[in-house]
Design an enzyme around this catalytic site. Structure first.
Site, PDB file in Angstrom:
ATOM      1  N   HIS A 129       0.813  -1.216   0.000  1.00 48.45           N
ATOM      2  CA  HIS A 129       0.000   0.000   0.000  1.00 48.45           C
ATOM      3  C   HIS A 129       0.850   1.271   0.000  1.00 48.45           C
ATOM      4  O   HIS A 129       0.397   2.317  -0.474  1.00 48.45           O
ATOM      5  CB  HIS A 129      -0.934   0.010   1.212  1.00 48.45           C
ATOM      6  CG  HIS A 129      -1.973  -1.066   1.169  1.00 48.45           C
ATOM      7  ND1 HIS A 129      -2.798  -1.352   2.221  1.00 48.45           N
ATOM      8  CD2 HIS A 129      -2.316  -1.951   0.184  1.00 48.45           C
ATOM      9  CE1 HIS A 129      -3.612  -2.350   1.905  1.00 48.45           C
ATOM     10  NE2 HIS A 129      -3.326  -2.729   0.667  1.00 48.45           N
ATOM     11  N   LEU A 374      -3.268  -9.620   5.604  1.00 48.29           N
ATOM     12  CA  LEU A 374      -3.124  -9.323   4.179  1.00 48.29           C
ATOM     13  C   LEU A 374      -1.914  -8.435   3.914  1.00 48.29           C
ATOM     14  O   LEU A 374      -1.687  -7.997   2.794  1.00 48.29           O
ATOM     15  CB  LEU A 374      -4.402  -8.676   3.636  1.00 48.29           C
ATOM     16  CG  LEU A 374      -5.678  -9.509   3.788  1.00 48.29           C
ATOM     17  CD1 LEU A 374      -6.896  -8.747   3.257  1.00 48.29           C
ATOM     18  CD2 LEU A 374      -5.540 -10.829   3.061  1.00 48.29           C
ATOM     19  N   PHE A 375      -1.139  -8.138   4.959  1.00 50.92           N
ATOM     20  CA  PHE A 375       0.201  -7.572   4.847  1.00 50.92           C
ATOM     21  C   PHE A 375       0.270  -6.225   4.139  1.00 50.92           C
ATOM     22  O   PHE A 375       1.259  -5.919   3.457  1.00 50.92           O
ATOM     23  CB  PHE A 375       1.152  -8.566   4.167  1.00 50.92           C
ATOM     24  CG  PHE A 375       0.988  -9.974   4.634  1.00 50.92           C
ATOM     25  CD1 PHE A 375       0.947 -10.264   5.986  1.00 50.92           C
ATOM     26  CD2 PHE A 375       0.840 -11.022   3.739  1.00 50.92           C
ATOM     27  CE1 PHE A 375       0.770 -11.571   6.426  1.00 50.92           C
ATOM     28  CE2 PHE A 375       0.664 -12.323   4.164  1.00 50.92           C
ATOM     29  CZ  PHE A 375       0.636 -12.603   5.527  1.00 50.92           C
ATOM     30  N   CYS A 376      -0.763  -5.402   4.277  1.00 53.01           N
ATOM     31  CA  CYS A 376      -0.801  -4.100   3.590  1.00 53.01           C
ATOM     32  C   CYS A 376      -0.540  -4.245   2.096  1.00 53.01           C
ATOM     33  O   CYS A 376       0.072  -3.376   1.464  1.00 53.01           O
ATOM     34  CB  CYS A 376       0.194  -3.114   4.215  1.00 53.01           C
ATOM     35  SG  CYS A 376      -0.258  -2.609   5.882  1.00 53.01           S
ATOM     36  N   ALA A 377      -1.008  -5.358   1.563  1.00 53.61           N
ATOM     37  CA  ALA A 377      -0.935  -5.615   0.124  1.00 53.61           C
ATOM     38  C   ALA A 377      -2.200  -6.373  -0.248  1.00 53.61           C
ATOM     39  O   ALA A 377      -2.150  -7.456  -0.831  1.00 53.61           O
ATOM     40  CB  ALA A 377       0.317  -6.410  -0.231  1.00 53.61           C
TER      41      ALA A 377
END
Length: 453
Positions: A129, A374-377
């Protein structure tokens, strides 16, 4: 002027000493165990060398660029020498600027404010992100996730060739995925961008801690990274690269340090001349401790030797992948396939397990810290999982019933400070948890995953 700098540990066949290596944590089964920090992709532990350098400098702390006293002069000298150290670490060109920011996110938002009017920005949906979202005020083209490095280059080439009007353009791409760890074809993407009259910025947040980065060799226009992923404490980052767009843009932050001259106008207003150097985008009192820490980390990694660091990390990557492959219920997430080169970042799901519960079990029963979510992705992880785009992300994801597709993933990540024992414990813990089959020992309570009993 200088202060004490710790000697580098040259035993590169062993992990580099990091803070927290002796920390113990309680287990729900009783007793304590040494904490296995396997969440480097979020924040790597600070190198002991970096901490020692910062501690040695701390008594000499002073204002930067604004004081006539000895400590101010020393701090200014340290700050500007850190800029040179980072430029050398990144293989910058002679006329590149190194701007100190708060993080990769801050760096890319700064660049987003500096793109010229009418600039088209091209970003793959696979980005973190930090590099996916800053371009909201620009004309953005989001590119679908490629399934091979060659497809990534071809997709970009088509998008750049088809743009209309054929004006300024910027490509933003990661160097190493924060989800899969896979290396992207940065040099080839840069060549494609330049062939079509575009520029390119490299998000090196996950690349720089694991692999040498050279702005000149990769032929990228800018590179951004964060100190807290490069074994330095929180709160500092870097944007380095070409000066022209940055020099032409209004300062990212307006204030002291960015201004060269401020006068009152006849109409009662204020006229400002801004600096044309990196100071133009470094308004306010700088984070000299954070900047010095980044420079110390750059020196430590360089002096330890990239060949040895990369070789050792690849040994750990192979061991984790080998261990996960022995558990049929585990599926490792990948864009480019099993043979793709990668850094020490691996995400996976476990059939029948809620990923948040599995990560909680690793912590509570084995003292292992990993990441789930979701790992900032979000677009990338959902593409890889094939999950509902309306489902919640991070630890707030709904619980998966037995046999349902997981709505988030588990990520294990490691680097120069990771002992072999932590990797072996992780591999053994995954095997034991899956074979034990106790999927419901954990539950979600007020957004946190906790033991059910």
């Amino acid at each position: 002027m200088s202060v004490f700098t710790a000697a580098v540990d040259r035993s590169v066949c062993a992990p580099l000493p990091v803070l927290g290596r002796d920390v113990t944590v309680p287990l729900v089964t009783g007793g304590e165990v040494g904490y296995a920090a396997l969440d480097y992709a979020a924040s790597a532990p600070a190198l002991q060398r970096v901490w020692d350098d910062v501690a040695a400098y701390a008594p000499y702390y002073g204002s930067v660029h604004r004081g006539a006293g000895y400590l101010s002069q020393l701090s200014t000298d340290l700050f500007e020498n850190a800029r040179k150290t980072v430029a050398a670490f990144l293989g910058c060109r002679a006329d590149d600027q190194v701007i100190f920011t708060r993080s990769t996110t801050d760096s890319l938002n700064l660049l987003a404010r500096a793109v010229p009017a009418g600039c088209r920005v091209f970003v793959f949906e696979t980005e973190h992100h930090a590099s996916l979202l800053p371009w909201q005020d620009a004309d953005v083209t989001y590119l679908d996730a490629p399934r091979t490095p060659r497809q990534a280059v071809e997709t970009l080439e088509r998008a750049l060739a088809d743009r209309d009007p054929h004006g300024p353009a910027l490509v933003c791409v990661t160097g190493a995925s924060n989800v899969t760890g896979e290396l992207w074809p940065v040099r080839e993407l840069a060549a494609a961008a330049h062939a079509h009259g575009a520029r390119i910025v490299l998000d090196a947040a996950q690349l720089a801690p694991h692999h040498p980065v050279s702005v000149a060799d990769l032929d990228v226009d800018w590179v951004a990274f964060s100190g807290h992923k490069l074994y330095a404490p929180f709160g500092s980052g870097v944007l380095a690269g070409r000066a022209d767009w940055l020099r032409a843009a209004e300062p990212y932050l307006a204030g002291g340090g960015a201004s060269r001259k401020v006068t009152r106008r006849e109409d009662g207003g204020v006229a400002v001349e801004w600096h044309e150097t990196a100071a133009r985008h470094e308004a306010g009192s700088p984070n000299v401790i954070g900047v010095y820490a980044i420079a110390s980390a750059c020196k430590a990694l360089t002096e330890a030797g990239w060949d040895a660091l990369v070789a050792r990390e690849q040994h750990l990557v192979a061991r984790v992948r080998e261990g996960l492959a022995e558990v049929p219920e585990v599926r490792v997430l990948s864009l480019f396939g099993d043979d793709a080169p990668r850094v020490g970042v691996i995400s996976f799901v476990v059939e029948g397990w809620n990923s948040s519960h599995f990560a909680a079990a690793l912590s509570a029963e084995y003292g292992i810290g990993v990441r789930d979510g979701l790992f900032c992705a979000h677009p990338l992880v959902r593409t890889l999982l094939g999950s509902d785009p309306q489902s919640q992300g991070e630890c707030g994801a709904p619980e998966a019933a037995p046999g349902e597709k997981s709505l988030n993933a588990i990520r294990v990540s490691f680097g120069a400070g990771t002992p072999d024992e932590h990797v072996e414990r992780f591999v053994g813990a995954v095997r034991e948890l899956v074979s034990d089959g106790a999927k419901w020992r954990y539950r979600t309570e007020e957004g946190r995953c906790v033991p059910a009993v």
